[in-house]
Design a protein around this motif. Structure first.
Motif, mmCIF file in Angstrom:
data_model
loop_
_atom_site.group_PDB
_atom_site.id
_atom_site.type_symbol
_atom_site.label_atom_id
_atom_site.label_comp_id
_atom_site.label_asym_id
_atom_site.label_seq_id
_atom_site.Cartn_x
_atom_site.Cartn_y
_atom_site.Cartn_z
ATOM 1 N N GLY A 199 0.820 -1.204 0.000
ATOM 2 C CA GLY A 199 0.000 0.000 0.000
ATOM 3 C C GLY A 199 0.852 1.252 0.000
ATOM 4 N N GLY A 200 0.303 2.313 -0.566
ATOM 5 C CA GLY A 200 1.027 3.572 -0.646
ATOM 6 C C GLY A 200 0.298 4.707 0.049
ATOM 7 N N ARG A 201 0.729 5.909 -0.264
ATOM 8 C CA ARG A 201 0.140 7.093 0.351
ATOM 9 C C ARG A 201 -1.361 7.182 0.063
ATOM 10 N N ALA A 225 4.935 -1.756 1.653
ATOM 11 C CA ALA A 225 4.499 -0.359 1.665
ATOM 12 C C ALA A 225 5.479 0.496 0.879
ATOM 13 N N SER A 226 4.997 1.627 0.430
ATOM 14 C CA SER A 226 5.907 2.608 -0.181
ATOM 15 C C SER A 226 6.554 3.418 0.932
ATOM 16 N N ARG A 227 7.589 4.160 0.560
ATOM 17 C CA ARG A 227 8.215 5.022 1.556
ATOM 18 C C ARG A 227 7.205 6.037 2.097
ATOM 19 N N ALA A 228 6.382 6.588 1.217
ATOM 20 C CA ALA A 228 5.434 7.615 1.664
ATOM 21 C C ALA A 228 4.495 7.047 2.720
ATOM 22 N N GLY A 242 11.747 -0.989 -1.860
ATOM 23 C CA GLY A 242 12.331 -0.004 -2.758
ATOM 24 C C GLY A 242 13.833 0.088 -2.691
ATOM 25 N N GLN A 243 14.343 1.119 -3.314
ATOM 26 C CA GLN A 243 15.793 1.348 -3.419
ATOM 27 C C GLN A 243 16.464 1.292 -2.057
ATOM 28 N N THR A 244 15.792 1.858 -1.072
ATOM 29 C CA THR A 244 16.409 1.941 0.246
ATOM 30 C C THR A 244 15.642 1.114 1.269
ATOM 31 N N GLY A 245 14.760 0.259 0.785
ATOM 32 C CA GLY A 245 14.039 -0.646 1.669
ATOM 33 C C GLY A 245 14.359 -2.062 1.243
ATOM 34 N N ILE A 258 -0.186 3.297 -4.988
ATOM 35 C CA ILE A 258 1.247 3.609 -5.104
ATOM 36 C C ILE A 258 1.481 4.193 -6.494
ATOM 37 N N SER A 259 2.157 5.337 -6.556
ATOM 38 C CA SER A 259 2.290 6.017 -7.855
ATOM 39 C C SER A 259 3.313 5.339 -8.758
ATOM 40 N N GLY A 260 4.351 4.742 -8.167
ATOM 41 C CA GLY A 260 5.350 4.059 -8.989
ATOM 42 C C GLY A 260 6.599 4.895 -9.224
ATOM 43 N N ILE A 277 -3.312 -0.907 -8.777
ATOM 44 C CA ILE A 277 -4.644 -0.330 -8.563
ATOM 45 C C ILE A 277 -4.424 1.125 -8.160
ATOM 46 N N ASN A 278 -4.933 2.021 -9.002
ATOM 47 C CA ASN A 278 -4.662 3.440 -8.781
ATOM 48 C C ASN A 278 -5.751 4.251 -9.456
ATOM 49 N N LYS A 279 -6.142 5.363 -8.812
ATOM 50 C CA LYS A 279 -7.227 6.140 -9.417
ATOM 51 C C LYS A 279 -6.731 7.043 -10.550
ATOM 52 N N ASP A 280 -5.412 7.194 -10.626
ATOM 53 C CA ASP A 280 -4.848 8.073 -11.654
ATOM 54 C C ASP A 280 -4.330 7.225 -12.824
ATOM 55 N N GLU A 281 -4.989 7.343 -13.951
ATOM 56 C CA GLU A 281 -4.599 6.474 -15.069
ATOM 57 C C GLU A 281 -3.212 6.815 -15.616
ATOM 58 N N GLY A 295 -9.162 3.144 -10.678
ATOM 59 C CA GLY A 295 -10.355 3.368 -9.873
ATOM 60 C C GLY A 295 -10.004 3.608 -8.425
ATOM 61 N N ASP A 296 -11.074 3.755 -7.634
ATOM 62 C CA ASP A 296 -10.902 4.069 -6.222
ATOM 63 C C ASP A 296 -10.567 2.793 -5.433
ATOM 64 N N LEU A 297 -9.422 2.812 -4.795
ATOM 65 C CA LEU A 297 -8.977 1.624 -4.070
ATOM 66 C C LEU A 297 -9.950 1.221 -2.973
ATOM 67 N N PHE A 298 -10.665 2.218 -2.416
ATOM 68 C CA PHE A 298 -11.561 1.912 -1.302
ATOM 69 C C PHE A 298 -12.755 1.073 -1.732
ATOM 70 N N ASP B 12 20.449 14.347 -9.131
ATOM 71 C CA ASP B 12 19.240 14.640 -8.376
ATOM 72 C C ASP B 12 18.293 13.438 -8.452
ATOM 73 N N TYR B 13 17.627 13.141 -7.336
ATOM 74 C CA TYR B 13 16.829 11.896 -7.316
ATOM 75 C C TYR B 13 15.640 11.932 -8.261
ATOM 76 N N ASN B 14 15.284 13.133 -8.721
ATOM 77 C CA ASN B 14 14.166 13.241 -9.665
ATOM 78 C C ASN B 14 14.548 13.052 -11.123
HETATM 79 C C1 LIG Z 1 16.654 8.927 -1.138
HETATM 80 C C2 LIG Z 1 15.277 8.427 -1.421
HETATM 81 C C3 LIG Z 1 15.007 7.090 -1.208
HETATM 82 C C4 LIG Z 1 13.732 6.597 -1.429
HETATM 83 N N1 LIG Z 1 13.505 5.273 -1.213
HETATM 84 C C5 LIG Z 1 12.263 4.785 -1.442
HETATM 85 C C6 LIG Z 1 11.975 3.397 -1.252
HETATM 86 O O1 LIG Z 1 12.842 2.598 -0.874
HETATM 87 N N2 LIG Z 1 10.709 2.974 -1.487
HETATM 88 C C7 LIG Z 1 9.702 3.805 -1.895
HETATM 89 O O2 LIG Z 1 8.562 3.353 -2.076
HETATM 90 N N3 LIG Z 1 9.959 5.109 -2.097
HETATM 91 C C8 LIG Z 1 11.199 5.613 -1.864
HETATM 92 N N4 LIG Z 1 11.422 6.955 -2.038
HETATM 93 C C9 LIG Z 1 10.248 7.851 -2.253
HETATM 94 C C10 LIG Z 1 9.737 7.913 -3.663
HETATM 95 O O3 LIG Z 1 10.478 8.886 -4.379
HETATM 96 C C11 LIG Z 1 8.248 8.323 -3.654
HETATM 97 O O4 LIG Z 1 8.114 9.553 -2.990
HETATM 98 C C12 LIG Z 1 7.344 7.306 -2.967
HETATM 99 O O5 LIG Z 1 7.582 6.005 -3.460
HETATM 100 C C13 LIG Z 1 5.897 7.677 -3.198
HETATM 101 O O6 LIG Z 1 5.051 6.826 -2.465
HETATM 102 P P1 LIG Z 1 3.546 6.608 -2.954
HETATM 103 O O7 LIG Z 1 3.546 6.057 -4.325
HETATM 104 O O8 LIG Z 1 2.873 5.797 -1.894
HETATM 105 O O9 LIG Z 1 2.933 8.070 -2.856
HETATM 106 P P2 LIG Z 1 2.454 9.047 -4.000
HETATM 107 O O10 LIG Z 1 3.476 9.272 -5.008
HETATM 108 O O11 LIG Z 1 1.855 10.213 -3.306
HETATM 109 O O12 LIG Z 1 1.309 8.219 -4.714
HETATM 110 C C14 LIG Z 1 0.066 7.942 -4.132
HETATM 111 C C15 LIG Z 1 -0.781 7.327 -5.234
HETATM 112 O O13 LIG Z 1 -2.033 6.914 -4.703
HETATM 113 C C16 LIG Z 1 -3.041 7.174 -5.661
HETATM 114 N N5 LIG Z 1 -4.303 7.300 -4.938
HETATM 115 C C17 LIG Z 1 -4.653 8.256 -4.032
HETATM 116 N N6 LIG Z 1 -5.893 8.026 -3.571
HETATM 117 C C18 LIG Z 1 -6.344 6.913 -4.190
HETATM 118 C C19 LIG Z 1 -7.561 6.190 -4.148
HETATM 119 N N7 LIG Z 1 -8.566 6.541 -3.331
HETATM 120 N N8 LIG Z 1 -7.683 5.112 -4.943
HETATM 121 C C20 LIG Z 1 -6.671 4.717 -5.768
HETATM 122 N N9 LIG Z 1 -5.491 5.372 -5.853
HETATM 123 C C21 LIG Z 1 -5.343 6.444 -5.075
HETATM 124 C C22 LIG Z 1 -2.607 8.449 -6.336
HETATM 125 O O14 LIG Z 1 -3.174 8.529 -7.649
HETATM 126 C C23 LIG Z 1 -1.092 8.291 -6.397
HETATM 127 O O15 LIG Z 1 -0.660 7.689 -7.603
HETATM 128 C C24 LIG Z 1 12.704 7.463 -1.865
HETATM 129 C C25 LIG Z 1 12.984 8.796 -2.107
HETATM 130 C C26 LIG Z 1 14.253 9.278 -1.886
HETATM 131 C C27 LIG Z 1 14.536 10.720 -2.158
#
Ligand SMILES: Cc1cc2nc3c(=O)[nH]c(=O)nc-3n(C[C@H](O)[C@H](O)[C@H](O)COP(=O)(O)OP(=O)(O)OC[C@H]3O[C@@H](n4cnc5c(N)ncnc54)[C@H](O)[C@@H]3O)c2cc1C
Ligand SMILES: Nc1ncnc2c1ncn2[C@@H]1O[C@H](COP(=O)(O)O)[C@@H](O)[C@H]1O
Lengths: 308, 252
Positions: A199-201, A225-228, A242-245, A258-260, A277-281, A295-298, B12-14
């Motif tokens: 799961g992600g943010r 889980a994602s880092r977020a 991930g890279q650091t997990g 998770i955005s990817g 599974i993500n609401k943002d295509e 679609g909506d994960l919920f 840069d990480y981006n």
């Molecule tokens: C040095 C460094 C190391 C890192 N190491 C890691 C690592 O090891 N692992 C890692 O994961 N990240 C790592 N990151 C962070 C990485 O860059 C991203 O910020 C992170 O992976 C984003 O997590 P996310 O996809 O959960 O969040 P977001 O990018 O915010 O994505 C959330 C997603 O959820 C979707 N969403 C929201 N609400 C809903 C809903 N109701 N239904 C369906 N979809 C929904 C959104 O469309 C979005 O795509 C690192 C970053 C740095 C700088």
């Protein structure tokens, strides 16, 4: 050539999955001696002796070797190092902590997270969060390396290698263990699970992370889980992929909300089947997914849990 | 107590990384470079120790190309007091290996005598996760890697570490090498006035020879390749279709 493999011993038990995957890499290099070190390590040594491809097991038991503290563990391995051309360990956090210390004490470079063995001196390893794969040739007398377990299959069992006792080196006495905070769980371990649901943010809260856990439990899967999600407190740190997990390569990886980001992909893009599974295509996770559902994960996740 | 923070200039990480067509490496010409994200966390922690009165000086050190000056200026703008740049190469494509970096840092430490070194756990370019551990070995100091909490208590530091099983807390003897993980803190942004002030803070330049260190790599880079690309999959319209596909593939 003689290879020393450091077994992953936690609280007296051998982590068979991680150790036997690194063993598969080790046997490509030569005759493998497997070291089990810990405050108690005899039982781990017995298990290690059953792994196919192991010629000999060394057991080192000493209170100073408990909890895999870096300094005494490195001192022990350095005391044994003279007999070996290669010293390997699975790429766990314990090994990442200890192996570079061993390398520096031997005045050699470390080869971190090796994913391929070309020959006795030449190895492949990912760099830039897996965006590139580097082939490097080492000129060092001893090759000290950690092996990325997700790229090697586990060695089999059925062996009965001889076990020898070795003594610990003098404890440098620089650090002490205080406590572990380990969550007990009946779920499979993240790095060895056949299915991982992450799961992600997008999940939005610690309570709602339960819907990810429910899907995982239905599938007998591990939870990632994602880092977020970890940074936001929805999930514990040891779930981070991930890279650091952790790096995982299960048969099925389901990414929910998770955005990817590239740093996340670094830890799961070698999974056999990826579902997103993500609401943002437009989410980049869909570019690596075998099956994408917008679609909506919920609504989707509970329905999926129901129907599987 | 003086705190030393090694900071690395990395892509840069981006930035989307591109492997050079001739397989000689990753293209770093004209791409955005930044401070390694873990090192920002280390700098932040050092500054907080100073703000708490535990540390009295924060020294940032970088090893690499001359342009790493910018990275050090960032550390100074965040609040480090002074900086040391060890110019070890003039080729932006040459990465100085952790073993050589650790040897140089050892030399710096013998001169500077810090009580604590806060490094990043991993550089996001070479993904080595090694320098802190190597430095600690060379100095014969204690090490605490992957820290998510650091408490300095006189002759010791109590450090909570992010490990595979969860969290481990250890107590290490000072002086110590601590490498920081993502959850230790949230680094601050440098304010404009602080960026201006940073321009006047001292930045010394050195070379590896000043510390008697040979930076010749131990690992020869034979080639650098793109990883295999995953082929794009398909979008499914609903849960029923997803379940059907997963069953068909034998995944569930
Ligand atoms: C040095 C460094 C190391 C890192 N190491 C890691 C690592 O090891 N692992 C890692 O994961 N990240 C790592 N990151 C962070 C990485 O860059 C991203 O910020 C992170 O992976 C984003 O997590 P996310 O996809 O959960 O969040 P977001 O990018 O915010 O994505 C959330 C997603 O959820 C979707 N969403 C929201 N609400 C809903 C809903 N109701 N239904 C369906 N979809 C929904 C959104 O469309 C979005 O795509 C690192 C970053 C740095 C700088
Ligand atoms: N060239 C360098 N200059 C300064 N610090 C470095 C350098 N290389 C590595 N480090 C430090 O060591 C940490 C770990 O790097 P690495 O071992 O390369 O993954 C980084 O986060 C920095 O704190």
């Amino acid at each position: 050539m003689a290879v020393l493999l450091i077994g992953e011993v936690t609280n007296g038990e051998l982590n068979v999955d991680a150790t036997s995957k690194a063993l598969t890499a080790a046997v490509k290099l030569g005759d493998v001696t497997l070291l089990c070190a810990g405050a108690s390590a005899a039982a781990a040594g017995e298990t290690a002796a059953t792994l196919d491809g192991v010629s000999k097991v060394l057991v080192a038991e000493d209170p100073s070797l408990g909890h895999r503290l870096a300094e005494p563990t490195a001192a022990l391995v350095v005391s044994l190092a003279g007999d070996y051309s290669h010293i390997l360990a699975p790429s766990t956090t314990d090994a990442k902590n200890v192996m570079p210390r061993i390398a520096a004490l031997l005045d050699v470079m470390i080869l971190s997270d090796v994913t391929g063995i070309v020959d006795a001196d030449t190895f492949e390893r990912p760099i830039y969060a897996g965006n590139a794969v580097q082939t490097v040739k080492s000129s060092d007398a001893t090759k000290v390396m950690t092996i990325r377990t997700s790229t090697f299959d586990a060695a089999g069992t059925g062996n009965s290698a001889p076990v020898e006792i070795v003594s610990a080196a003098q404890n440098p006495g620089l650090s002490e263990w205080v406590e572990d905070k380990v969550a007990e769980s009946d779920r499979p371990e993240l790095t060895s699970a056949g299915i991982v649901v992450s799961g992600g943010r997008g999940i939005g809260s610690e309570e709602d992370f339960k819907i990810v856990e429910k899907l995982a439990d239905k599938l007998g899967a591990a939870v990632g889980a994602s880092r977020a999600a970890v940074d936001s407190g929805y999930a514990p740190n040891d779930w981070q992929v991930g890279q650091t997990g952790k790096v995982v390569a299960p048969d099925l990886y389901i990414a929910v909300g998770i955005s990817g980001a590239i740093q996340h992909l670094a830890g799961m893009k070698d999974s056999k089947i990826i579902v997103a599974i993500n609401k943002d295509e437009e989410a980049p996770i869909f570019q690596v997914a075998d099956y994408g559902l917008v679609g909506d994960l919920f609504t989707i996740v509970p329905e999926l849990t129901e129907k599987l | 107590m003086k705190v030393l923070v090694p900071v690395k200039r990395v892509i840069d990480y981006n930035v989307k990384v591109r492997v050079k067509a001739d397989g000689s490496g990753v293209d770093l010409a004209n791409v955005k470079m930044s401070m390694n994200p873990f090192d920002e966390i280390a700098v932040e922690e050092a500054i907080r120790l100073k703000e708490k009165g535990v540390a009295d000086e924060v020294v940032a050190v970088s090893i690499g190309v001359k342009q790493a000056q910018e990275t050090l200026r960032t550390a100074l703008a965040m609040g480090a007091d002074r900086a040391i740049l060890v110019v070890a190469t003039d080729d932006v494509h040459q990465d100085i290996e952790p073993l050589a970096v650790a040897k140089i840092l050892k030399g710096v430490i013998e001169e500077e005598q810090p009580g604590l070194v806060l490094a990043g756990k991993q550089a996001i370019d070479n993904d080595m996760n090694a320098t802190g551990q190597m430095l600690s070995a060379l100095l014969g100091w204690s090490q605490a890697t992957f820290a998510s909490e650091v408490n300095v208590e006189g002759e010791h530091a109590v450090v909570t570490r992010e490990v595979d099983g969860g969290l481990q807390t250890i107590k290490v003897k000072m002086p110590s090498i601590v490498t920081v993980d993502l959850r230790l803190n949230e680094p601050r942004y440098a304010s404009l006035p602080n960026i201006m002030k940073a321009k006047k803070k001292p930045l010394d330049e050195k070379t590896p020879a000043d510390y008697g260190v040979d930076v010749t790599p131990r690992l020869e880079i034979v080639k650098t390749a793109e990883p295999p690309v995953r082929k794009a999959g398909e979008m499914v319209k609903d849960v029923d279709e997803l379940v059907a596909k997963l069953k068909e593939a034998g995944a569930v």
